[in-house]
Design an enzyme around this catalytic site. Sequence first.
Site, PDB file in Angstrom:
ATOM      1  N   LYS A 180       0.878  -1.181   0.000  1.00  0.00           N
ATOM      2  CA  LYS A 180       0.000   0.000   0.000  1.00  0.00           C
ATOM      3  C   LYS A 180       0.905   1.217   0.000  1.00  0.00           C
ATOM      4  O   LYS A 180       1.434   1.624   1.033  1.00  0.00           O
ATOM      5  CB  LYS A 180      -0.891  -0.015   1.247  1.00  0.00           C
ATOM      6  CG  LYS A 180      -2.228   0.680   1.091  1.00  0.00           C
ATOM      7  CD  LYS A 180      -2.150   2.174   0.855  1.00  0.00           C
ATOM      8  CE  LYS A 180      -1.812   2.964   2.072  1.00  0.00           C
ATOM      9  NZ  LYS A 180      -1.543   4.391   1.757  1.00  0.00           N
ATOM     10  N   GLU A 254       9.279   1.353  11.063  1.00  0.00           N
ATOM     11  CA  GLU A 254      10.385   2.293  10.816  1.00  0.00           C
ATOM     12  C   GLU A 254       9.770   3.681  10.869  1.00  0.00           C
ATOM     13  O   GLU A 254       9.011   4.061   9.976  1.00  0.00           O
ATOM     14  CB  GLU A 254      10.999   2.047   9.425  1.00  0.00           C
ATOM     15  CG  GLU A 254      11.654   0.688   9.246  1.00  0.00           C
ATOM     16  CD  GLU A 254      12.967   0.555   9.974  1.00  0.00           C
ATOM     17  OE1 GLU A 254      13.499   1.580  10.449  1.00  0.00           O
ATOM     18  OE2 GLU A 254      13.448  -0.576  10.092  1.00  0.00           O
ATOM     19  N   CYS A 288      13.971  10.751   7.193  1.00  0.00           N
ATOM     20  CA  CYS A 288      13.794  10.374   8.600  1.00  0.00           C
ATOM     21  C   CYS A 288      15.113  10.451   9.363  1.00  0.00           C
ATOM     22  O   CYS A 288      15.115  10.653  10.563  1.00  0.00           O
ATOM     23  CB  CYS A 288      13.204   8.970   8.687  1.00  0.00           C
ATOM     24  SG  CYS A 288      14.159   7.767   7.744  1.00  0.00           S
ATOM     25  N   GLU A 386       9.852  16.457  14.621  1.00  0.00           N
ATOM     26  CA  GLU A 386      10.381  16.207  13.277  1.00  0.00           C
ATOM     27  C   GLU A 386       9.748  17.219  12.316  1.00  0.00           C
ATOM     28  O   GLU A 386       8.533  17.237  12.147  1.00  0.00           O
ATOM     29  CB  GLU A 386      10.007  14.784  12.873  1.00  0.00           C
ATOM     30  CG  GLU A 386      10.659  14.337  11.604  1.00  0.00           C
ATOM     31  CD  GLU A 386      10.284  12.898  11.256  1.00  0.00           C
ATOM     32  OE1 GLU A 386       9.093  12.564  11.338  1.00  0.00           O
ATOM     33  OE2 GLU A 386      11.184  12.132  10.883  1.00  0.00           O
TER      34      GLU A 386
END
Length: 494
Positions: A180, A254, A288, A386
């Site tokens: 997906k 992750e 990331c 973040e």
Amino acid sequence: MTASLRSYDQLFIGGRWRKPSSPERLSVISPHTEEQIADVPAGSTEDVDAAVTAARHAFDQGPWPRLQPQERMRKIEELAGVYGRHIDEMADLITAQMGSPRSFSRLGQAAGAASMIHLTLAAARDFPWVERRRGVLGEAHLRRAPVGVVGAIVPWNVPQCLIMPKLIPALIAGCSVVIKPAPETPLDALWLAEMIEQLELPEGVVSVVTGGPAAGEALVRHSGVDKVAFTGSSATGRRIAALCGEQLKRVSLELGGKSAAIVLDDADIGKTVAGLKTAGLMNNGQACVAQTRILVSRQRHDDLVDALADMMSSLSVGDPTDDKTDIGPLVAQRQQRRVQDYIRSGQQQGARLVTGGADAPEPRGWYVRPTLFTDATNDMRIAREEIFGPVLTVLTYADEDDAVRIANDSDYGLAGSVWTADTAHGLDIAARVRTGTYGINMYMLDISTPFGGFKHSGIGREFGPEGLEEYVELQSVACNGKLPPLNPVEEAAK
Ligand code: NAD
């Protein structure tokens, strides 16, 4: 077969192109022109169900999980051949969808994804698919069995590099897989499906269902899925982990990061800043592992900030298809606004803006200026959360212990780096920082070594043999009597 910015009317379900169950569509918008470049089906719960049913059948009754790993690897070698012929086109497709500068799309995205196929094959050749061990009851036979039907859910920032470390080890292990992709980047996944179609895998082994969060959640909730492999935000990861926990479903995650680069007093400032150009700002800062908190002593602060400001203000911001572009647009207007909000919050909370700012540098396209803050503290939002854009924040430490304390004062634990003339000392610093990966005088992913996060950055590892482990279940077989010798194929796979 060429990649083109074309729309798709069908979904790749169980290895065949099928009409979606709903007329809903997803628009793919160029972040540079803000115009629609293609559209694809928005997969529904029924489409997810069709894909999982096909995958379940392939796993429970089909030949794929029953082949030897070497036979499955031959199919993956074929895929590596097909994929390798289309790297530049894949890179351009990724750039068109999400704005990664072409230079990064080629090396960091498409070529990286191709290398992941080869490196996973190499790890699989040495993987102990079966082994014999001396147990207390006699000799034991250990077999690494495929985990089952895998739901792989990925974000848009490095889409192919996030699909590959799930799809390839899962397939080699004997799993069937439903992918997906993110709604912003469905085209690269559907083009990969076209390549996979050429392999003529058994029916049901691979599906690609494009769609948004609802399709993702339908996949996670589906009782036919044995394991979810997810990359994305920590917020979504937390929800997925909770849903998997209720069902005792295997899950690997992750997630996000807020990595600290510790610049020691003996570091070469020129080389450090050159390294941070990539380590902090790669992929327009949408990484990331981006090294976004730059920690420096009071003594070296001004030299570092001046050099960082020179580097960041000289970056070329613009059309991501131009080979000279350093910073392209962010993936979506939502992301541009989010990053601009963070820049405003940094100013409101008292950090000093050295270069850049919240105003858009281009009248069109979702661009954000490369932005540098200093005089920040680690409790500010720009230091804790973040940002996922081209924004770096400098923080000052009192001494090395303080630097390590600030680096560890984060919910995240994905990556980090230290910059020093003394690499042995760098290794000592690495041992004190709680992150899954670390760099000394660099930060780059080594895609042959385990990658994953401590703390809120995730659970599990990708790449290398550890990446294969995520897709197997261990079966121990004891025998009342002597076990027969391994057959030659098993012996070779030992
Ligand atoms: P996101 O979590 O919003 O979405 C990621 C994927 O999950 C998309 O495909 C989305 O459609 C799907 N999704 C959303 N809600 C879902 C739900 N409830 N159930 C199932 N699927 C759902 O992530 P994003 O903001 O688009 O991506 C950026 C994030 O990804 C950042 O936090 C970044 O750090 C992280 N990331 C991590 C790594 C890593 O390897 N650790 C790599 C790249 C990106």
